[in-house]
Design an enzyme around this catalytic site. Structure first.
Site, PDB file in Angstrom:
ATOM      1  N   PHE A   6       0.837  -1.196   0.000  1.00 13.52           N
ATOM      2  CA  PHE A   6       0.000   0.000   0.000  1.00 13.52           C
ATOM      3  C   PHE A   6       0.875   1.251   0.000  1.00 13.52           C
ATOM      4  O   PHE A   6       1.839   1.345   0.752  1.00 13.52           O
ATOM      5  CB  PHE A   6      -0.886  -0.034   1.253  1.00 13.52           C
ATOM      6  CG  PHE A   6      -1.701   1.202   1.483  1.00 13.52           C
ATOM      7  CD1 PHE A   6      -2.600   1.631   0.534  1.00 13.52           C
ATOM      8  CD2 PHE A   6      -1.568   1.920   2.669  1.00 13.52           C
ATOM      9  CE1 PHE A   6      -3.366   2.776   0.753  1.00 13.52           C
ATOM     10  CE2 PHE A   6      -2.318   3.065   2.892  1.00 13.52           C
ATOM     11  CZ  PHE A   6      -3.221   3.480   1.932  1.00 13.52           C
ATOM     12  N   SER A  14       4.483  -6.147   2.785  1.00 12.57           N
ATOM     13  CA  SER A  14       3.147  -5.838   3.305  1.00 12.57           C
ATOM     14  C   SER A  14       2.057  -6.469   2.439  1.00 12.57           C
ATOM     15  O   SER A  14       1.996  -7.683   2.306  1.00 12.57           O
ATOM     16  CB  SER A  14       2.999  -4.323   3.420  1.00 12.57           C
ATOM     17  OG  SER A  14       1.790  -4.020   4.047  1.00 12.57           O
ATOM     18  N   LEU A  15       1.234  -5.656   1.772  1.00  9.18           N
ATOM     19  CA  LEU A  15       0.226  -6.203   0.867  1.00  9.18           C
ATOM     20  C   LEU A  15       0.866  -7.020  -0.245  1.00  9.18           C
ATOM     21  O   LEU A  15       0.309  -8.012  -0.721  1.00  9.18           O
ATOM     22  CB  LEU A  15      -0.541  -5.052   0.183  1.00  9.18           C
ATOM     23  CG  LEU A  15      -1.919  -4.666   0.656  1.00  9.18           C
ATOM     24  CD1 LEU A  15      -2.518  -3.687  -0.333  1.00  9.18           C
ATOM     25  CD2 LEU A  15      -2.810  -5.872   0.829  1.00  9.18           C
ATOM     26  N   ASP A  59       6.960  -8.333   6.529  1.00 10.74           N
ATOM     27  CA  ASP A  59       5.812  -7.944   7.359  1.00 10.74           C
ATOM     28  C   ASP A  59       4.508  -7.990   6.553  1.00 10.74           C
ATOM     29  O   ASP A  59       3.879  -6.947   6.303  1.00 10.74           O
ATOM     30  CB  ASP A  59       6.005  -6.580   8.021  1.00 10.74           C
ATOM     31  CG  ASP A  59       5.246  -6.513   9.359  1.00 10.74           C
ATOM     32  OD1 ASP A  59       5.092  -7.571   9.999  1.00 10.74           O
ATOM     33  OD2 ASP A  59       4.802  -5.422   9.749  1.00 10.74           O
ATOM     34  N   HIS A  78       6.556  -1.453  10.960  1.00 11.56           N
ATOM     35  CA  HIS A  78       6.179  -2.182   9.742  1.00 11.56           C
ATOM     36  C   HIS A  78       7.337  -2.217   8.738  1.00 11.56           C
ATOM     37  O   HIS A  78       7.656  -3.245   8.165  1.00 11.56           O
ATOM     38  CB  HIS A  78       4.969  -1.467   9.141  1.00 11.56           C
ATOM     39  CG  HIS A  78       4.237  -2.220   8.076  1.00 11.56           C
ATOM     40  ND1 HIS A  78       3.972  -3.567   8.153  1.00 11.56           N
ATOM     41  CD2 HIS A  78       3.683  -1.801   6.898  1.00 11.56           C
ATOM     42  CE1 HIS A  78       3.289  -3.946   7.067  1.00 11.56           C
ATOM     43  NE2 HIS A  78       3.113  -2.893   6.292  1.00 11.56           N
TER      44      HIS A  78
END
Ligand SMILES: *[C@@H]1O[C@H](CO)[C@@H](O)[C@H](O)[C@H]1NC(C)=O
Ligand SMILES: *[C@@H]1O[C@H](CO)[C@@H](O)[C@H](O)[C@H]1NC(C)=O
Ligand SMILES: *[C@@H]1O[C@H](CO)[C@@H](O)[C@H](O)[C@H]1NC(C)=O
Length: 456
Positions: A91, A166-167, A190, A260
């Site tokens: 993101f 992430s995403l 993460d 993150h």
């Protein structure tokens, strides 16, 4: 605070976030001719993903070559006999190029003789988090089509390594699912938590998505996923909060993403190979810190997993177990590595109450401590000290017996015991070093002993 032009607020991970577009620009980078840079979506994200595949090769690590549907990828320097590493970002609240990606690509190309392809989906990843999530399937299909093109060139599925942030980690999971788990490796940095913690295995990253799936968890209490999603799941400093990251929400955006993004910085450090980032399987972080998990016998038969590119993280085991939680402590700055030491205290006589001792390692410029508790009627207490320097650079060990909590009366308690330490992983007793002299402690009094361990 008045809201001016170029400022937006978003919901991210349940937190209202103010962002100013003023400092978001990456305009200082002027790409060379025919090199393509990441796009800048300027909040105008949406359903048109405008995916760009940017190929980076060892011959020119700073020049991204745009690989289009029609283009001849081999003429761009793509080498089908080398491995291929695909980087997928997550993101992008501001719709800008990821700030970490240039260094990441450079380091990756330096560490591996491989084709590196960065997937730019800045357009589809901006705006609100949930619309970025909605774009994941579409993006997965688009990357899947691209990979098929590579396979036609003779690239083997097992030579493909997807690194998703992430995403992007779940995009990797989706790709892995499309290729029935036959891709070589997926590294989730993460992996995103919101919308994924209760998602099905088809929707999120899981151990079935590649021959080897690993995840680095650094923000499990906010933006990252808290469940294990790979064969090996590194819970760094327990996985929730990272040293050196602000702990107050007043720190704004840096508070929000520091934990993150630590997974990315840690991985770059691991690629630089300046020091080993080794982790230890354990039931919980608490149990690890209490010294209950000092070897990697269960389940890895003594091969401890390491962050970085080493095959299967260094685990030599077939078939691979899955969803193994492994733990490590880090420092607050790159290269993040610590030396984990088991420290043990053996009382000469049992006591009828718990005994609590603070043990500190001192080297020339750093100190690191742990509190050891010896339960009543027992003789032994232990814990883990995480110190940036190896044991042979520790000059002194400091001991302090905690006084009983009734502070209004002087605590005259004394104890005598024996102190031993060993660097992790502890596979046999050969590396254990004990102080030759007994350690005499009196409540609240600090005692120093020399630790003389030769450097190998
Ligand atoms: C850029 O591309 C054009 C046409 O595609 C080519 O003629 C030119 O030589 C390229 N420039 C560089 C610096 O590679
Ligand atoms: C591709 O990589 C292999 C292995 O490093 C090397 O031997 C070969 O020359 C490369 N091919 C091209 C076209 O660069
Ligand atoms: C501590 O000293 C060592 C060796 O002199 C040095 O490499 C290291 O950077 C120092 N660490 C800190 C935190 O100052």
């Amino acid at each position: 605070m008045p809201r001016g032009l170029g400022e937006r607020c978003f919901w991210v991970g349940g937190l209202l976030l103010w962002l100013s577009a003023g400092n978001a620009g990456d305009a200082s980078l002027t790409p060379q001719p025919n090199c393509t840079d990441f796009q800048n979506a300027n909040f105008l994200g949406g359903t048109n993903l405008k995916v760009q595949f940017l190929l980076f090769t060892p011959s020119d690590p700073s020049c991204g070559q745009l690989v289009e549907e029609s283009s001849d990828i081999q003429s761009s320097g793509f080498n089908a006999t080398l491995g291929t590493k695909l980087i997928i970002h997550g993101f992008r609240a501001l719709g800008t190029k990821p700030s970490w990606i240039d260094k990441f690509i450079r380091t990756l190309l330096h560490a591996a003789d491989a084709n590196v392809i960065a997937v730019d989906w800045v357009y589809g990843s901006t705006g609100v988090y949930f619309s970025a999530v909605d774009n994941v399937v579409k993006l997965g299909l688009e990357i899947s089509r691209f990979l098929r093109k590579l396979l036609v060139l003779g690239v083997s599925k097992s030579s493909i390594h997807i690194i998703g942030v992430s995403l992007g980690a779940h995009v990797g999971g989706m790709l892995g699912h499309f290729y029935k788990g036959q891709l070589g490796r997926i590294t989730g940095l993460d992996p995103a938590g919101p919308e994924y913690t209760r998602a099905s295995l088809e929707e999120r990253l899981d151990a079935g998505d590649a021959l080897f799936v690993e995840a680095i968890h650094t923000d499990t209490d906010n933006l990252g996923i808290r469940i294990p999603v790979g064969h090996v799941d590194y819970f760094v400093n327990g996985g929730q909060d990272q040293p050196g990251c602000p702990t107050f929400i007043h720190a704004g955006y840096s508070y929000l993403i520091c934990d993150h993004m630590r997974a990315v910085h840690l991985y770059v450090s691991a690629l630089e190979k300046s020091c080993p980032l080794m982790a230890f399987p354990c039931a919980s972080y608490k149990a690890f810190l209490a010294g209950h998990c000092v070897d990697c016998f269960n389940p890895f038969l003594l091969s401890c997993p390491r962050l970085g590119l080493v095959e299967q993280g260094g685990i030599k085991l077939e078939p691979l177990p899955k969803e193994v939680r492994v733990y490590l402590v880090t420092t607050s700055k790159a290269p993040y590595c610590v030396h984990h030491s088991l420290v043990e205290f053996f009382l000469q006589k049992t006591r009828n109450k718990d005994t609590s001792i603070e043990v500190t390692f001192l080297s020339s410029n750093v100190t690191s401590s742990v509190k050891i508790t010896i339960p009543k009627q027992q003789l032994q207490g232990k814990g883990i000290i995480a110190h940036p320097n190896p044991q042979c650079q520790i000059n002194l060990v400091k001991f302090k017996l905690q006084a009983s909590t009734r502070v209004w009366r002087k605590d005259w308690t004394t104890i005598v015991g024996r102190f031993c330490t060993a660097p992790l992983p502890v596979h046999d007793t050969k590396k254990t070093v004990c102080l030759p002299e007994p350690v005499n402690l009196q409540a609240s009094v600090t005692v120093f002993h020399n630790l003389k361990i030769a450097c190998m």
